[in-house]
Design a protein around this motif. Structure first.
Motif, PDB file in Angstrom:
ATOM      1  N   PHE A  20      63.021 -32.786 -74.337  1.00 24.61           N
ATOM      2  CA  PHE A  20      63.067 -33.872 -73.251  1.00 24.61           C
ATOM      3  C   PHE A  20      62.000 -33.703 -72.282  1.00 24.61           C
ATOM      4  N   GLU A  21      61.964 -34.876 -71.577  1.00 23.58           N
ATOM      5  CA  GLU A  21      60.837 -35.099 -70.634  1.00 23.58           C
ATOM      6  C   GLU A  21      61.639 -35.495 -69.259  1.00 23.58           C
ATOM      7  N   LEU A  22      61.247 -35.206 -68.089  1.00 20.48           N
ATOM      8  CA  LEU A  22      61.637 -35.417 -66.715  1.00 20.48           C
ATOM      9  C   LEU A  22      60.611 -36.449 -66.326  1.00 20.48           C
ATOM     10  N   ALA A  23      60.724 -37.392 -65.726  1.00 17.52           N
ATOM     11  CA  ALA A  23      59.677 -38.377 -65.303  1.00 17.52           C
ATOM     12  C   ALA A  23      59.894 -38.402 -63.789  1.00 17.52           C
ATOM     13  N   ALA A  24      60.842 -37.733 -63.137  1.00 18.05           N
ATOM     14  CA  ALA A  24      60.641 -37.822 -61.754  1.00 18.05           C
ATOM     15  C   ALA A  24      61.175 -36.248 -61.028  1.00 18.05           C
ATOM     16  N   PRO A  25      60.645 -35.780 -59.799  1.00 18.69           N
ATOM     17  CA  PRO A  25      61.002 -34.693 -59.339  1.00 18.69           C
ATOM     18  C   PRO A  25      62.517 -34.298 -59.259  1.00 18.69           C
ATOM     19  N   PRO A  26      63.240 -33.005 -59.606  1.00 18.56           N
ATOM     20  CA  PRO A  26      64.439 -32.881 -59.235  1.00 18.56           C
ATOM     21  C   PRO A  26      64.736 -33.232 -57.851  1.00 18.56           C
ATOM     22  N   THR A  27      65.931 -33.548 -57.543  1.00 19.51           N
ATOM     23  CA  THR A  27      66.335 -33.724 -56.062  1.00 19.51           C
ATOM     24  C   THR A  27      66.782 -32.453 -55.290  1.00 19.51           C
ATOM     25  N   ALA A  55      65.754 -40.556 -64.969  1.00 18.51           N
ATOM     26  CA  ALA A  55      64.390 -39.712 -65.211  1.00 18.51           C
ATOM     27  C   ALA A  55      64.321 -39.135 -66.330  1.00 18.51           C
ATOM     28  N   LEU A  56      65.515 -38.768 -67.136  1.00 20.67           N
ATOM     29  CA  LEU A  56      65.431 -38.037 -68.263  1.00 20.67           C
ATOM     30  C   LEU A  56      65.216 -38.923 -69.658  1.00 20.67           C
ATOM     31  N   ARG A  57      64.283 -38.606 -70.294  1.00 20.42           N
ATOM     32  CA  ARG A  57      63.958 -39.341 -71.723  1.00 20.42           C
ATOM     33  C   ARG A  57      63.958 -38.307 -72.745  1.00 20.42           C
ATOM     34  N   TRP A  58      64.703 -38.521 -73.831  1.00 20.15           N
ATOM     35  CA  TRP A  58      64.607 -37.640 -74.790  1.00 20.15           C
ATOM     36  C   TRP A  58      63.642 -37.867 -75.935  1.00 20.15           C
ATOM     37  N   LEU A  59      62.871 -36.941 -76.136  1.00 21.27           N
ATOM     38  CA  LEU A  59      61.672 -36.919 -76.926  1.00 21.27           C
ATOM     39  C   LEU A  59      62.013 -36.792 -78.553  1.00 21.27           C
TER      40      LEU A  59
END
Length: 145
Positions: A20-27, A55-59
């Motif tokens: 997976f890829e996270l496209a925004a920082p955790p809160t 913000a989560l994208r499955w690769l």
């Protein structure tokens, strides 16, 4: 939360089938000492980061992700091949927490609290790290205090 320009951190499971890829920082990040987390991880606590679900994208490997839905609380999701714990999500999908150990690199946040300390494992004392401690769940409005 708007996705941060240039932020991207990847992660996955133990066998590498789920990525997976996270496209925004955790809160937010924190430790959970509940018995459910202890049994799920085999450790005294779990450390997770809260993220905006969008913000989560499955690769790869999204079809391998399995979730256990306890009668209360967030669904616990893991790789169906290797069993590595990846994330928890609310039943309605509005909240998501990714296990910090699932990231390939530093997600850029540090734990800022400890919750469910009333259930802490007797065999591993909680360190004196100055983090706020909550006997039960961390109140969602704790930052407003």
């Amino acid at each position: 939360m708007d996705q941060a320009a240039g932020y991207a951190v990847q992660g996955g499971c133990l066998c590498g089938a789920v990525r997976f890829e996270l496209a925004a920082p955790p809160t937010l990040a924190g430790y959970c000492h509940c018995t459910r987390c202890q049994r799920r991880t085999g450790t005294a606590s779990a450390v997770s980061v809260f993220v905006e679900p969008a913000a989560l994208r499955w690769l790869s490997g999204e079809d391998l992700v399995r979730c256990w839905a306890p009668p209360d609380g967030m669904h616990k999701c893991f790789c169906g091949e290797c069993g590595a714990h990846l994330l928890s999500r609310s039943p309605d999908g509005s909240r998501m927490a990714i296990r910090m150990a699932a990231f390939d690199s530093d997600p850029g946040i540090r734990p800022s609290y400890r919750q469910y300390v009333a259930y802490a494992a007797s065999w591993e004392p909680i360190p004196e790290d100055g983090l706020p401690r909550y006997a039960q769940a961390r109140p969602r409005d704790a930052d407003a205090a």
